[in-house]
Design a protein around this motif. Structure first.
Motif, PDB file in Angstrom:
ATOM      1  N   ALA A  83       0.838  -1.208   0.000  1.00 12.28           N
ATOM      2  CA  ALA A  83       0.000   0.000   0.000  1.00 12.28           C
ATOM      3  C   ALA A  83       0.870   1.255   0.000  1.00 12.28           C
ATOM      4  O   ALA A  83       0.613   2.210  -0.732  1.00 12.28           O
ATOM      5  CB  ALA A  83      -0.925  -0.009   1.216  1.00 12.28           C
ATOM      6  N   THR A  86       2.379   2.052  -3.341  1.00 12.72           N
ATOM      7  CA  THR A  86       1.416   2.659  -4.263  1.00 12.72           C
ATOM      8  C   THR A  86       1.401   4.183  -4.100  1.00 12.72           C
ATOM      9  O   THR A  86       1.219   4.919  -5.064  1.00 12.72           O
ATOM     10  CB  THR A  86       0.008   2.095  -3.998  1.00 12.72           C
ATOM     11  OG1 THR A  86       0.109   0.676  -4.021  1.00 12.72           O
ATOM     12  CG2 THR A  86      -0.986   2.525  -5.047  1.00 12.72           C
ATOM     13  N   THR A  87       1.611   4.645  -2.858  1.00 15.51           N
ATOM     14  CA  THR A  87       1.694   6.086  -2.614  1.00 15.51           C
ATOM     15  C   THR A  87       3.034   6.648  -3.086  1.00 15.51           C
ATOM     16  O   THR A  87       3.089   7.703  -3.723  1.00 15.51           O
ATOM     17  CB  THR A  87       1.548   6.378  -1.101  1.00 15.51           C
ATOM     18  OG1 THR A  87       0.394   5.675  -0.636  1.00 15.51           O
ATOM     19  CG2 THR A  87       1.397   7.853  -0.835  1.00 15.51           C
ATOM     20  N   PRO A  90       3.275   5.675  -7.627  1.00 16.96           N
ATOM     21  CA  PRO A  90       1.947   5.300  -8.149  1.00 16.96           C
ATOM     22  C   PRO A  90       2.010   4.561  -9.488  1.00 16.96           C
ATOM     23  O   PRO A  90       1.122   3.776  -9.796  1.00 16.96           O
ATOM     24  CB  PRO A  90       1.235   6.652  -8.309  1.00 16.96           C
ATOM     25  CG  PRO A  90       2.009   7.623  -7.491  1.00 16.96           C
ATOM     26  CD  PRO A  90       3.408   7.122  -7.395  1.00 16.96           C
ATOM     27  N   ASP A  91       3.060   4.786 -10.261  1.00 23.62           N
ATOM     28  CA  ASP A  91       3.123   4.162 -11.588  1.00 23.62           C
ATOM     29  C   ASP A  91       3.894   2.849 -11.606  1.00 23.62           C
ATOM     30  O   ASP A  91       4.038   2.239 -12.664  1.00 23.62           O
ATOM     31  CB  ASP A  91       3.776   5.133 -12.584  1.00 23.62           C
ATOM     32  CG  ASP A  91       2.964   6.417 -12.722  1.00 23.62           C
ATOM     33  OD1 ASP A  91       1.726   6.340 -12.579  1.00 23.62           O
ATOM     34  OD2 ASP A  91       3.572   7.484 -12.943  1.00 23.62           O
ATOM     35  N   TRP A 113      -3.689  -8.225  -2.624  1.00 20.79           N
ATOM     36  CA  TRP A 113      -2.494  -7.476  -3.041  1.00 20.79           C
ATOM     37  C   TRP A 113      -1.362  -8.328  -3.596  1.00 20.79           C
ATOM     38  O   TRP A 113      -0.490  -7.815  -4.284  1.00 20.79           O
ATOM     39  CB  TRP A 113      -1.977  -6.624  -1.861  1.00 20.79           C
ATOM     40  CG  TRP A 113      -1.554  -7.452  -0.674  1.00 20.79           C
ATOM     41  CD1 TRP A 113      -2.350  -7.897   0.336  1.00 20.79           C
ATOM     42  CD2 TRP A 113      -0.249  -7.962  -0.408  1.00 20.79           C
ATOM     43  NE1 TRP A 113      -1.621  -8.653   1.219  1.00 20.79           N
ATOM     44  CE2 TRP A 113      -0.324  -8.704   0.788  1.00 20.79           C
ATOM     45  CE3 TRP A 113       0.993  -7.868  -1.055  1.00 20.79           C
ATOM     46  CZ2 TRP A 113       0.777  -9.341   1.346  1.00 20.79           C
ATOM     47  CZ3 TRP A 113       2.096  -8.506  -0.500  1.00 20.79           C
ATOM     48  CH2 TRP A 113       1.968  -9.233   0.684  1.00 20.79           C
TER      49      TRP A 113
END
Ligand code: PLP
Length: 249
Positions: A83, A86-87, A90-91, A113
């Motif tokens: 998680a 992802t922050t 993001p890509d 996940w």
């Protein structure tokens, strides 16, 4: 923030990036040399960065350096890190694999996940993962099947997980029958007191048997920081490296 992150000086990110860049260069050189020595194409050997105990900021730096596959041995730690990545990035097209012993009650959460579980070693775990992947798909939380490697215990010892050599094909067949699992191959950890070359030789024979019954099961996950050369000599297609990349835990 983890204690490890707190200990980093303010300029830590640049310094850490350089440390990881050099370590990755060294690991890649070892993989290349081992593959060439075995008459294999180094491109056949994937590198799974085992990031357990290390912060998501390290995973982000490894993504910047071109890595895309990460291994964790605990569901909760992996979920949090995935998680956070992802922050941070993001890509990033990162894929997460569980490489450690897994309790069945973690299956539903990891199905959200994790791309794969490399440490599947019991019929009950197979069934739990299939159910979990199925309900995650139904809930729109994952798109494809959960990828699975059957973990092989070469010495039959319980402690490090894995199914005995004689039970590998039976378990592989059970995975194969599951609607929401995809059987990709086999994984092993060399027994502590064994000669790694001998252990990986035995593993190669087991892997070959599995592949003959299930032709798509082509992944041989073997070799860690200390023994990746021996594993590559015996056909490993995925080395799982923690210490040599990120440092001693
Ligand atoms: C921790 C771990 C690794 C990485 O080990 P290193 O010796 O740090 O490279 C590989 N495979 C499994 C299953 C692990 O738990």
């Amino acid at each position: 923030m983890t204690a490890r992150e707190a200990a980093e000086p303010a300029t830590g990110d640049t310094a850490r990036r350089e440390v990881l860049r050099r370590a990755l260069e060294d690991v890649r050189a070892r993989i290349d040399a081992a593959a060439r020595a075995a008459g294999r194409d180094p491109a056949e050997v994937g590198l799974l960065a085992v990031t357990k105990t290390w912060p998501a900021s390290d995973v982000a730096l490894l993504v910047d350096l071109g890595l895309a596959e990460f291994g964790e041995n605990k569901e909760q730690e992996g979920a949090a890190k995935a998680a956070e990545l992802t922050t941070l990035r993001p890509d990033a097209a990162a894929r997460w694999r569980i490489v450690g012993r897994l309790q069945r009650n973690k299956a539903r959460s990891l199905a959200r996940w994790a791309h794969a579980v490399d440490s599947v070693d019991s019929p009950r775990l197979v069934d739990a993962l299939d159910r979990a992947a199925g309900s995650a798909r139904e809930a729109g939380e994952r798109s494809g099947p959960l990828h699975v490697l059957v973990q092989v215990s070469l010495d039959g010892a319980e402690g490090r997980g894995g199914v005995g050599v004689d039970d590998v094909e039976g378990l592989a067949e059970r995975v194969e029958r599951c609607a929401h699992l995809s059987l990709d191959g086999v994984m092993t950890v060399a027994p502590r007191d064994a000669d790694p070359a001998e252990a990986f030789g035995t593993f190669a024979v087991v892997a070959d048997r599995v592949r003959r019954s299930f032709p798509q099961a082509t992944t041989l996950s073997a070799g860690m920081s200390g023994d990746l050369e021996a594993a590559i000599e015996h056909g490993s297609t995925c080395v799982r490296v923690g210490t040599a990349l990120l440092g001693a835990r």
